[in-house]
Design an enzyme around this catalytic site. Structure first.
Site, PDB file in Angstrom:
ATOM      1  N   ARG A  25      32.840  37.346  88.500  1.00  0.00           N
ATOM      2  CA  ARG A  25      33.431  37.320  87.163  1.00  0.00           C
ATOM      3  C   ARG A  25      34.549  38.374  87.034  1.00  0.00           C
ATOM      4  O   ARG A  25      35.729  38.037  86.989  1.00  0.00           O
ATOM      5  CB  ARG A  25      32.347  37.560  86.091  1.00  0.00           C
ATOM      6  N   ASP A  26      34.202  39.621  87.025  1.00  0.00           N
ATOM      7  CA  ASP A  26      35.197  40.677  86.821  1.00  0.00           C
ATOM      8  C   ASP A  26      36.184  40.730  87.977  1.00  0.00           C
ATOM      9  O   ASP A  26      37.374  41.010  87.787  1.00  0.00           O
ATOM     10  CB  ASP A  26      34.463  42.020  86.690  1.00  0.00           C
ATOM     11  N   HIS A 218      29.839  51.534  85.407  1.00  0.00           N
ATOM     12  CA  HIS A 218      30.812  50.548  85.894  1.00  0.00           C
ATOM     13  C   HIS A 218      32.103  51.308  86.195  1.00  0.00           C
ATOM     14  O   HIS A 218      32.899  51.563  85.294  1.00  0.00           O
ATOM     15  CB  HIS A 218      31.025  49.501  84.783  1.00  0.00           C
ATOM     16  N   HIS A 220      35.694  52.088  88.303  1.00  0.00           N
ATOM     17  CA  HIS A 220      36.810  51.501  89.047  1.00  0.00           C
ATOM     18  C   HIS A 220      37.339  52.548  90.008  1.00  0.00           C
ATOM     19  O   HIS A 220      37.355  53.739  89.704  1.00  0.00           O
ATOM     20  CB  HIS A 220      37.907  51.040  88.080  1.00  0.00           C
ATOM     21  N   CYS A 251      43.931  45.532  89.903  1.00  0.00           N
ATOM     22  CA  CYS A 251      44.843  45.240  88.816  1.00  0.00           C
ATOM     23  C   CYS A 251      45.828  44.164  89.257  1.00  0.00           C
ATOM     24  O   CYS A 251      46.519  44.322  90.252  1.00  0.00           O
ATOM     25  CB  CYS A 251      45.591  46.505  88.418  1.00  0.00           C
ATOM     26  N   ASN A 260      37.736  47.381  90.879  1.00  0.00           N
ATOM     27  CA  ASN A 260      36.308  47.667  90.911  1.00  0.00           C
ATOM     28  C   ASN A 260      35.873  48.412  92.172  1.00  0.00           C
ATOM     29  O   ASN A 260      36.397  48.196  93.264  1.00  0.00           O
ATOM     30  CB  ASN A 260      35.536  46.344  90.880  1.00  0.00           C
TER      31      ASN A 260
END
Lengths: 331, 331
Positions: A25-26, A218, A220, A251, A260
């Site tokens: 997803r992300d 979470h 990055h 990005c 991530n």
């Protein structure tokens, strides 16, 4: 070549960590390539095969904004569901919830913001307005027996507002938990946080009565801080860590930038620390190599880069670093 | 866009860290491009201008093995020496020491191995034999008023021998210190170590009477662990950390692999932790961007990649991550 780290435990860490896998997803949402639903279904199957037990599958955001996940319904129809594995779906509003319920989804996630600017830019409403929007979503989800996770983004810094005060993060985070969410995932959305900031934020949550058992982190890796920050979070008792296999989700506007935290880099550290994850690293690396082919760009994960360069079993003489003079000068 | 981290100190860390910059030697030695002495001299000048106070300048290893540093004498003749900055030179043997003395070098470094296999492969002798070789080098250096640092490589894992026992590292490390070296830099040459291993190794040194004030750490980011490992070392009291500007020095045999910890990534973490380094991050990033042009490959540093994508002062709207739905679906 060493394909696994030497295990040396460290005091004060949890015995076991659950990796909340966000790659499908992300990760895929933030890649410029749009992969077909069949590839996504295979990705999900491979992740479960590697031992991941929580895999965020897709999202019901509008395809106009996230064309990468426009096939959410198709994917939910065709994907294999491995027993014991949870497949949460991101749901922005009630319409998304209806769709999720139609497809037998049992776990959803909602997405809030710790800053007003980001709430307005991403959710098109104030923080208050977003809580209003989420209230019936969470209530109806709970009525239907679903589990609801809440994300909170921009918990460390915001590109418009700069540093975000920990008190503000705690205030907005508690509102999401108070809706009935089972877990709050604290996102360093732009990757600027450092380990002391993590410790301070988790301490502020604890003081406000929110212990680490209700929190996830979470991070990055945009500034390379994700693993050091994770170590800080583990020391504060957090046992759920979000990560993206292969580190996908950089990005989309800056090709070289890293998004991530890569699941492989996390697994390497946790294996070395003797913290159980149940995840097979070689299987994950093979998945990332396969996915990199589908995405048309190499994985930004350090571990994938290091391990993919050598196939298992092959004597690795090329991997010997030349940090030192390879031979002493003859006299 | 945030170009510096939010400063949030953490308990138990030193107030100040000295970054031992290894880019000009360990970095350039492991790049496939050979840069001219003039570029190296400019690199040294830029690093001092950015605030680094210890910069390993070059090495007297044989040009047959390290053609990248074949111009050591030329560089030492033409380089500018900024007052207050130390410029150590790697010296493998007595002949190298003679050359260093001829060029007015005041700081040297020698290079040992924690494993027999690596000693034989890199130094062409046993660990005992290497100590014998170093003994007169250190003795004569001290007689001449020089400061001598010792590197110890393969302190965590060895590509041939696998995990390296901490007792073995302490034993060989103490022998180098006992020669009269002022500092021992513990190298994770292949980057496999994890934070608990770092803590255990430093504890073993402390038990053997070698405190953190005599130790430095030298991590490679091959598996992404360098910053988390650095955090562990800082918590154990280490205040000297080796790093390479731009993260240069990736394994020359695997283009995508990452070698040395990038100085910029380290500075980001230390700035966030409120640990002083005296280094200007923007100046360092500009240097890495310039050097990447000379080397013909982009910097593997996460911070350089993130900050170089945007020029200072430019409103960064593209940097906003799309981790979240960029807008909520209209109903």
């Amino acid at each position: 070549m060493m394909r696994t780290p030497f295990e040396v435990p460290m005091d004060g860490l949890p015995d076991r960590v659950t990796i909340y896998e966000v790659g499908p997803r992300d990760g895929l949402q933030n890649e410029s390539a749009i992969v077909p639903a069949g590839v996504k279904a295979e990705f999900l199957a491979r992740l479960a095969e590697a031992g991941l037990t929580t895999i965020e599958a897709t999202s019901f955001v509008h395809p106009k904004w996230v064309p990468q996940l426009a096939d959410a319904e198709e994917l939910l129809t065709r994907m294999e569901r491995v027993p014991g594995v949870r497949y949460p779906v991101l749901v922005p509003n009630e319409r998304g919830l209806d769709r999720a319920l139609d497809h037998g989804v049992t776990d959803i996630a909602i997405f809030g913001s710790a800053t007003e600017t980001f709430a307005r830019r991403n959710l098109n409403r104030s923080v208050d307005g977003s809580i209003e929007m989420f209230t019936p979503v969470v209530a109806r989800a709970l009525e239907n027996g679903l589990d609801v996770r809440a994300y909170l983004s921009m918990c460390f810094g915001d590109p418009w507002e700069g540093p975000v005060p920990v008190e503000q993060v705690v205030r907005h985070g508690r509102r999401l938990l108070d809706l009935g969410c089972s877990q709050l995932s604290l996102g360093d959305t732009i990757g600027v946080g450092t380990p002391g900031h993590v410790t301070a934020l988790l301490a502020a949550f604890a003081e406000a009565g929110v212990g680490p058992e209700r929190l996830a982190v979470h991070f990055h890796d945009t500034y390379g801080q994700a693993l050091a920050n994770t170590l800080s979070a583990l020391r504060a008792g957090v046992t759920v860590v979000d990560a993206s296999t292969g580190g996908i989700g950089g990005c989309p506007f800056a090709k070289s930038a890293t998004g991530n935290l890569a699941t492989e880099d996390l697994v390497w550290m946790l294996s070395g620390l003797g913290v159980e994850t149940g995840v097979d690293l070689e299987s994950l690396v093979a998945t990332s190599v396969w996915l990199a082919g589908e995405l048309g760009r190499p994985s930004p994960s350090r571990v994938v880069q290091a391990l993919a360069a050598e196939s298992p079993g092959r004597r690795n003489v090329t991997q010997v670093p030349a940090e030192v003079p390879p031979a002493v000068e003859e006299e």
